[in-house]
Design a protein around this motif. Structure first.
Motif, mmCIF file in Angstrom:
data_model
loop_
_atom_site.group_PDB
_atom_site.id
_atom_site.type_symbol
_atom_site.label_atom_id
_atom_site.label_comp_id
_atom_site.label_asym_id
_atom_site.label_seq_id
_atom_site.Cartn_x
_atom_site.Cartn_y
_atom_site.Cartn_z
ATOM 1 N N ARG A 104 0.678 -1.256 0.495
ATOM 2 C CA ARG A 104 -0.439 0.014 -0.083
ATOM 3 C C ARG A 104 0.779 1.139 0.043
ATOM 4 N NH1 ARG A 104 -3.389 -2.985 3.285
ATOM 5 N NH2 ARG A 104 -2.154 -2.422 5.575
ATOM 6 N N ASP A 141 1.621 3.245 3.817
ATOM 7 C CA ASP A 141 2.009 2.050 4.351
ATOM 8 C C ASP A 141 3.171 2.053 4.850
ATOM 9 O OD1 ASP A 141 -0.358 1.188 5.021
ATOM 10 O OD2 ASP A 141 -0.738 -0.907 3.853
ATOM 11 N N ILE A 192 -3.041 7.177 6.422
ATOM 12 C CA ILE A 192 -3.678 6.795 5.123
ATOM 13 C C ILE A 192 -3.439 8.638 5.233
ATOM 14 C CG2 ILE A 192 -5.343 5.983 5.813
ATOM 15 C CD1 ILE A 192 -6.409 8.376 6.985
ATOM 16 N N ALA A 208 -5.097 11.865 4.172
ATOM 17 C CA ALA A 208 -6.346 13.065 4.917
ATOM 18 C C ALA A 208 -6.922 14.799 5.143
ATOM 19 C CB ALA A 208 -6.325 12.823 6.638
ATOM 20 N N ASN A 222 -5.000 8.157 10.576
ATOM 21 C CA ASN A 222 -6.450 8.068 10.032
ATOM 22 C C ASN A 222 -7.237 8.456 11.413
ATOM 23 O OD1 ASN A 222 -8.556 6.995 9.209
ATOM 24 N ND2 ASN A 222 -8.250 4.536 9.716
ATOM 25 N N ARG A 282 0.260 10.486 -5.738
ATOM 26 C CA ARG A 282 0.356 10.498 -4.386
ATOM 27 C C ARG A 282 1.720 9.894 -4.260
ATOM 28 N NH1 ARG A 282 -6.234 7.691 -3.080
ATOM 29 N NH2 ARG A 282 -6.382 10.852 -4.181
#
Length: 259
Positions: free
Chosen positions: A82, A85, A113, A115, A150, A170
């Motif tokens: 991911r 991560d 994450i 956010a 998160n 990203r």
């Protein structure tokens, strides 16, 4: 006779405290980055302990669980693939900033994450002028994407700043900070596998650990070992209660003979 009551009661209570530590470890066996706790006991042979209603129990009243030491050893990594991560090879922690109370905590759990956060306008920001009406338009908050845990906390980079993410890129390299302390002993275990330092941990400095992307550190809880310790605590708890019961029976017998 009272000494046996004290020893049995203190022993039962402390074994209950030990089982609380073990049950917490078992509950976090699959949580990434969690560090197991180990109950540490100290004998009361040469010291007193405060009992119920602030009563000072006499010396030699069994043992007391003085703290739950944290095991910081690493148990390996999981390849998640991911984007957000992260794991640390070596020593150190990720730093998390809480915008609500401005508290900074540390973790080995790199399951982050992207956010969205609202950034209030600068104090010296000047209002815009509406070209049609000529009225002043007060500055509005801007929106930026940050690396987060998160739970509303922001991950910090090596300079102690927020990590800003470009939504259109990203997978760009991110400067995820790694921080460390000379002394780990006494560090407080907060929720979600986070740690809060205390004065004895010393000064914070940049850690030597290497950040690897797409991986997460596994929990270091050994389930088999924890189950063995639970059985030990259960049996020790029952033995301590048996001591209290036996002491009560002996005292009843002595009182009956004196009557």
């Amino acid at each position: 006779m009272n000494m046996s009551f004290y020893t049995g009661a203190v022993g039962a209570y402390m074994q209950n405290q030990r089982m609380n530590v073990q049950s917490n470890n078992i509950a976090n066996v699959n949580n990434y980055g969690y560090k197991a706790e180990r109950a540490t006991f100290h004998h009361l042979m040469y010291g007193n302990v405060v009992g119920i209603d602030e009563e000072r129990l006499p010396k030699g009243s069994g043992t007391k669980m003085v703290k739950a030491s944290i095991d910081y050893t690493c148990n390996g990594y999981a390849d998640t693939g991911r984007t957000f991560d992260f794991a640390i090879q070596g020593d150190g922690f990720f730093a998390l900033y809480n915008p609500v109370n401005e508290d900074i905590s540390f973790t080995r759990d790199g399951a982050f994450i992207m956010a969205q956060f609202q950034v209030p306008p600068a104090e010296d920001a000047e209002p815009e002028i509406d070209p049609e009406t000529g009225e002043e338009i007060p500055p509005e908050p801007t929106v930026e994407w940050r690396l987060s845990d998160n739970e509303g906390r922001c991950v910090l980079d090596s300079m102690g700043n927020f990590i800003i993410i470009d939504p259109d890129d990203r997978k760009a390299d991110l400067d995820v900070g790694v921080f460390d302390y000379r002394i780990y002993d006494g560090m407080l275990h907060a929720d979600s596998g986070r740690f809060s330092p205390i004065d004895k941990n010393g000064d914070l400095y940049l850690g030597t650990g290497k950040v690897i992307r797409g991986y997460l550190e596994l929990s270091n809880v050994d389930l088999a070992q924890e189950m063995v310790k639970v059985i030990e605590s259960q049996r020790a708890y029952s033995y301590a209660l048996r001591m209290v019961q036996t002491s009560d029976e002996i005292e009843q017998t002595i009182n009956g003979l004196s009557n």
